[in-house]
Design an enzyme around this catalytic site. Structure first.
Site, PDB file in Angstrom:
ATOM      1  N   SER A  12     -11.330  -9.351 -10.904  1.00 45.42           N
ATOM      2  CA  SER A  12     -10.091  -8.756 -11.420  1.00 45.42           C
ATOM      3  C   SER A  12      -9.621  -9.534 -12.638  1.00 45.42           C
ATOM      4  O   SER A  12      -9.352 -10.737 -12.556  1.00 45.42           O
ATOM      5  CB  SER A  12      -9.001  -8.801 -10.342  1.00 45.42           C
ATOM      6  N   HIS A  37     -12.627  -5.040 -12.221  1.00 45.54           N
ATOM      7  CA  HIS A  37     -11.430  -4.452 -11.620  1.00 45.54           C
ATOM      8  C   HIS A  37     -10.254  -4.638 -12.590  1.00 45.54           C
ATOM      9  O   HIS A  37      -9.932  -5.753 -12.993  1.00 45.54           O
ATOM     10  CB  HIS A  37     -11.161  -5.163 -10.292  1.00 45.54           C
ATOM     11  N   ASP A  39      -6.316  -4.042 -13.237  1.00 45.60           N
ATOM     12  CA  ASP A  39      -5.041  -3.796 -12.549  1.00 45.60           C
ATOM     13  C   ASP A  39      -3.993  -3.267 -13.520  1.00 45.60           C
ATOM     14  O   ASP A  39      -3.526  -3.990 -14.403  1.00 45.60           O
ATOM     15  CB  ASP A  39      -4.541  -5.097 -11.903  1.00 45.60           C
ATOM     16  N   MET A  41      -0.274  -2.028 -14.038  1.00 40.68           N
ATOM     17  CA  MET A  41       1.027  -2.170 -13.370  1.00 40.68           C
ATOM     18  C   MET A  41       2.138  -1.682 -14.299  1.00 40.68           C
ATOM     19  O   MET A  41       2.133  -1.997 -15.487  1.00 40.68           O
ATOM     20  CB  MET A  41       1.253  -3.635 -13.006  1.00 40.68           C
ATOM     21  N   HIS A  70      -7.345   0.201 -11.056  1.00 43.20           N
ATOM     22  CA  HIS A  70      -6.414   0.207  -9.930  1.00 43.20           C
ATOM     23  C   HIS A  70      -5.023   0.511 -10.487  1.00 43.20           C
ATOM     24  O   HIS A  70      -4.388  -0.353 -11.104  1.00 43.20           O
ATOM     25  CB  HIS A  70      -6.481  -1.179  -9.256  1.00 43.20           C
ATOM     26  N   MET A  72      -1.369   0.827 -10.225  1.00 42.37           N
ATOM     27  CA  MET A  72      -0.162   0.497  -9.450  1.00 42.37           C
ATOM     28  C   MET A  72       1.029   1.025 -10.240  1.00 42.37           C
ATOM     29  O   MET A  72       1.824   0.273 -10.810  1.00 42.37           O
ATOM     30  CB  MET A  72      -0.088  -1.020  -9.230  1.00 42.37           C
ATOM     31  N   MET A 141      -5.430  -3.056   0.503  1.00 44.40           N
ATOM     32  CA  MET A 141      -4.736  -4.221  -0.067  1.00 44.40           C
ATOM     33  C   MET A 141      -4.551  -5.291   1.009  1.00 44.40           C
ATOM     34  O   MET A 141      -3.968  -5.029   2.061  1.00 44.40           O
ATOM     35  CB  MET A 141      -3.364  -3.818  -0.621  1.00 44.40           C
ATOM     36  N   GLY A 146       0.980  -6.751  -7.057  1.00 47.69           N
ATOM     37  CA  GLY A 146       1.913  -7.141  -8.113  1.00 47.69           C
ATOM     38  C   GLY A 146       1.560  -8.432  -8.817  1.00 47.69           C
ATOM     39  O   GLY A 146       1.928  -8.624  -9.970  1.00 47.69           O
ATOM     40  N   ASP A 179      -8.851  -5.976  -1.667  1.00 48.39           N
ATOM     41  CA  ASP A 179      -8.235  -6.560  -2.860  1.00 48.39           C
ATOM     42  C   ASP A 179      -7.060  -7.455  -2.478  1.00 48.39           C
ATOM     43  O   ASP A 179      -6.094  -6.993  -1.875  1.00 48.39           O
ATOM     44  CB  ASP A 179      -7.754  -5.403  -3.752  1.00 48.39           C
ATOM     45  N   GLY A 181      -6.353 -12.041  -2.488  1.00 46.57           N
ATOM     46  CA  GLY A 181      -6.575 -13.287  -1.749  1.00 46.57           C
ATOM     47  C   GLY A 181      -8.008 -13.484  -1.281  1.00 46.57           C
ATOM     48  O   GLY A 181      -8.251 -14.248  -0.344  1.00 46.57           O
TER      49      GLY A 181
HETATM   50  C1  DX5 Z   1      -2.863  -7.594  -6.866  1.00 45.38           C
HETATM   51  C2  DX5 Z   1      -4.008  -7.010  -7.651  1.00 45.38           C
HETATM   52  C3  DX5 Z   1      -5.265  -7.739  -7.427  1.00 45.38           C
HETATM   53  C4  DX5 Z   1      -5.215  -9.171  -7.906  1.00 45.38           C
HETATM   54  C5  DX5 Z   1      -6.124  -9.976  -7.071  1.00 45.38           C
HETATM   55  O1  DX5 Z   1      -1.740  -6.877  -7.147  1.00 45.38           O
HETATM   56  O2  DX5 Z   1      -4.220  -5.655  -7.295  1.00 45.38           O
HETATM   57  O3  DX5 Z   1      -6.381  -7.061  -7.996  1.00 45.38           O
HETATM   58  O4  DX5 Z   1      -5.595  -9.341  -9.242  1.00 45.38           O
HETATM   59  O5  DX5 Z   1      -5.968 -11.310  -7.422  1.00 45.38           O
HETATM   60  P1  DX5 Z   1      -6.404 -12.467  -6.412  1.00 45.38           P
HETATM   61  O6  DX5 Z   1      -7.873 -12.283  -6.167  1.00 45.38           O
HETATM   62  O7  DX5 Z   1      -6.102 -13.714  -7.161  1.00 45.38           O
HETATM   63  O8  DX5 Z   1      -5.583 -12.292  -5.173  1.00 45.38           O
HETATM   64 ZN    ZN Z   2      -6.172  -4.698  -7.847  1.00 45.62          ZN
END
Ligand code: DX5
Ligand code: ZN
Length: 224
Positions: A12, A37, A39, A41, A70, A72, A141, A146, A179, A181
């Site tokens: 990501s 990936h 993200d 937002m 992705h 969001m 998730m 976020g 996705d 952690g």
């Molecule tokens: C969270 C995102 C993830 C994020 C993951 O809102 O959708 O894709 O970047 O980051 P890590 O792998 O550090 O949790």
């Molecule tokens: Zn993501």
């Protein structure tokens, strides 16, 4: 020895240096990533604002692997076509932000992209039941979306295995992406529960030995 060689890794770029996105995309794409990936937002559905279709178009040329976008954002149906035009190969929309999920999934598929449905940690899985036959992947998730670098929510693997069960009960070919952690300690939990694709941001881009070592470490954490 378990053979998990089919498991895909999707770095990501939320954890990349935003001033050097192209280079960070290339770094992952050349270091064994299976997809990138991205993200997106909107500052409404989630507190952070990231990028739009122009950014996706710009990074596309730096990648040799598919872009997994992705969304969001609220009302993703208004943006789906622009992101596909920009080069998105997969579009994931959140079940919580989409009023007419079936229509939006049809919109994505009609444009030739893969369609994924993302689901937040507190959302019950029942909402997937009717849409499952129409989609290519479920994005589970394992953090509240976020931000990067959050902790994997303990027990997320229970939800992953229940999604897996729903998919096999319905005899469908739907992949499970996880996705949030994901690192060398948590990847195994997600994979054992049924994950096919692991998204990892901080574990890859913040790794002290670099992106290639980080991807190798993730792979080895699930291979033995
Ligand atoms: C969270 C995102 C993830 C994020 C993951 O809102 O959708 O894709 O970047 O980051 P890590 O792998 O550090 O949790
Ligand atoms: Zn993501």
């Amino acid at each position: 020895m378990l053979d998990n060689s089919h498991i895909q890794i999707a770095p990501s770029i939320l954890s990349a240096d935003f001033a050097e996105l192209g280079r960070y995309v290339a770094m992952a794409s050349e270091s064994g990533a299976d997809s990138i990936h991205v993200d997106i937002m909107d500052g409404q559905f989630v507190p952070t604002i990231t990028w739009g279709p122009r950014t996706v178009e710009a990074i596309k040329k730096w990648s040799n692997v598919p872009l997994d976008v992705h969304l969001m954002i609220y009302n993703p149906e208004n943006q789906v076509d622009s992101f596909i035009d920009a080069g998105a190969n997969t579009i994931n929309v959140h079940v919580e932000s989409c009023n007419h999920l079936n229509r939006t999934i049809q919109q994505i598929k009609a444009r030739g992209a893969k369609a994924g449905v993302a689901i937040n940690p507190s959302t019950p899985l029942g909402v997937l039941q009717e849409i499952l036959p129409f989609i290519d992947q479920v994005l589970v998730m394992s953090v509240n979306p976020g931000f990067p670098s959050q902790k994997y929510i303990p027990g997320s693997e229970g939800k992953i295995s229940r999604v897996k069960e729903m998919i096999s009960q319905a005899n469908l070919d739907v992949t499970i992406e996880v996705d949030g952690g994901i690192n060398a300690d948590t990847a195994r939990l997600a994979v054992d529960a049924g994950a096919d694709i692991l998204v990892a941001g901080s574990a890859i881009y913040d790794h002290q030995h670099g992106v290639k070592s980080a991807i190798e470490l993730l792979r080895s954490s699930i291979s033995s």
